[in-house]
Design an enzyme around this catalytic site. Sequence first.
Site, mmCIF file in Angstrom:
data_model
loop_
_atom_site.group_PDB
_atom_site.id
_atom_site.type_symbol
_atom_site.label_atom_id
_atom_site.label_comp_id
_atom_site.label_asym_id
_atom_site.label_seq_id
_atom_site.Cartn_x
_atom_site.Cartn_y
_atom_site.Cartn_z
ATOM 1 N N HIS A 1 0.359 8.002 4.368
ATOM 2 C CA HIS A 1 1.540 7.166 4.557
ATOM 3 C C HIS A 1 1.660 6.182 3.408
ATOM 4 O O HIS A 1 0.669 5.607 2.965
ATOM 5 C CB HIS A 1 1.436 6.391 5.878
ATOM 6 C CG HIS A 1 2.705 5.697 6.234
ATOM 7 N ND1 HIS A 1 3.745 6.339 6.867
ATOM 8 C CD2 HIS A 1 3.128 4.441 6.017
ATOM 9 C CE1 HIS A 1 4.739 5.493 7.034
ATOM 10 N NE2 HIS A 1 4.396 4.327 6.522
ATOM 11 N N SER B 1 3.483 -1.908 12.651
ATOM 12 C CA SER B 1 4.568 -0.926 12.621
ATOM 13 C C SER B 1 4.056 0.415 12.090
ATOM 14 O O SER B 1 4.278 1.477 12.680
ATOM 15 C CB SER B 1 5.691 -1.477 11.735
ATOM 16 O OG SER B 1 6.577 -0.481 11.337
ATOM 17 N N ASP C 1 8.860 0.247 17.906
ATOM 18 C CA ASP C 1 9.031 0.033 16.467
ATOM 19 C C ASP C 1 10.484 0.222 16.053
ATOM 20 O O ASP C 1 10.981 -0.506 15.190
ATOM 21 C CB ASP C 1 8.119 0.966 15.662
ATOM 22 C CG ASP C 1 8.226 0.661 14.180
ATOM 23 O OD1 ASP C 1 7.895 -0.470 13.794
ATOM 24 O OD2 ASP C 1 8.687 1.526 13.415
HETATM 25 N N1 URA Z 1 7.255 0.815 6.781
HETATM 26 C C1 URA Z 1 7.172 0.816 8.142
HETATM 27 O O1 URA Z 1 7.116 1.869 8.773
HETATM 28 N N2 URA Z 1 7.173 -0.371 8.769
HETATM 29 C C2 URA Z 1 7.217 -1.562 8.121
HETATM 30 O O2 URA Z 1 7.195 -2.581 8.760
HETATM 31 C C3 URA Z 1 7.311 -1.541 6.712
HETATM 32 C C4 URA Z 1 7.314 -0.331 6.063
#
Ligand code: URA
Length: 418
Positions: A82, A185, A163
């Site tokens: 990620h 998040s 989220d």
């Molecule tokens: N990417 C995400 O998925 N969440 C965030 O808060 C910032 C970047």
Amino acid sequence: MNMVQLFEKKKQGLELSQAEIQYFVEGYTTGSIPDYQASSLLMAIRLLGMSDDETFYLTKAMIESGDVIDLTSIEGFKIDKHSTGGGVGDKVTLVVTPIIAALGIPVAKFSGKGLGITGGGTIDKLESIQGFKTELSSQEFIDNVNQHKIAVAGQTGNLVPADKKLYALRDVTGTVDSIPLIAASIMSKKIASGADGIVLDVKCGSGAFMKTQEEAQRLADTMTAIGEKLGRKVIAHISDMDNPLGKMIGNKLEVVEAYALLSGRLEETHEDLVDECVVIASLMYQIAAGVNEAEATAAVKGVLADGSAAAKFEEFIVAQGGVVSDIVQNDTAHKVAVTAVSEGTVETINALLVGEASVSLGAGRLTKESKLDYDAGIQLIAKKGDHVTNGDTIAYLYSNQPIDEETINKIQQAYTIA
Ligand code: URA
């Protein structure tokens, strides 16, 4: 319990308990806590921060707000990666996932659509390929990973609904750039997606949420600690995002560049992207296969050199309905050459300005409803360290809508020529 009590505690610098954080996340997700109260707490967190325990409880409550994907019917150690966002020209996922799959490690990846200056997300990039399907049923997803060792799909409806609501609110209340909120998040989505191991690419610099090395390190440490507490193997890598990555920015353009890199046509890409992909793929292989850095790097370079990573990429595209022969740069209705306005060496290319220009060309979204122009984007001809003279072409802009002076000027301003 009520939100006013939570505000009072936070104002006094006290820690919120697990039950209080759960109350907030559940209440906001189900609609019993209104936006104005949630915004107020988010701003308090943005300004005062959260302890490690609070951040962990927030992540856990967010995971529990929706479905958790069960990947146990996929054999082997499932690996995911990620990027923390702000990656202008970041097509690393497109390159590293087939590399890892070619090494026999299952890659089960859920990705998002892009919003804001980073342009399209991985899902937008893949959808620019004719026929490519990013909506897979759970069974199709699992079957593809078992058969091809790779599947990349859009996030399902009920994965971390907390989220979705919180991110939308943070986006309009100035509370995105908070280390605990970003960590919760990202990690809630990664854990709910079911992978055993996660490599985090923490972006640092002008185009990223984290502007300094110190902030990026704190975000990396926070996310790693959460993952490990929840039984996942996690490694974080901090990468420079002052400059765009590679030569292409734009959805289809980035797929074309990724395919060129995998196929060994290195003149169509840039060494900054190659180096970054080798590092990330090597970290993924290290935690999945339990090998050391030298062995992992040799294995990654091996599948790039012998063509198996490129073959795996083609197999993956076909398995999800895409047409490999469509991975070519299409002509756009408008093309503009941007020229250098002085002579010297390119010292830096401001990723933020390049990202903004790519959105104006149609390659990114300003709102969730914006429609993308898949073929729009920017090709950087001059990169950091190159010598240019006045009038040299430094970049090409592509769009199916007329290209305005402001966008051209933005690219000229993005280049610092010293
Ligand atoms: N990417 C995400 O998925 N969440 C965030 O808060 C910032 C970047």
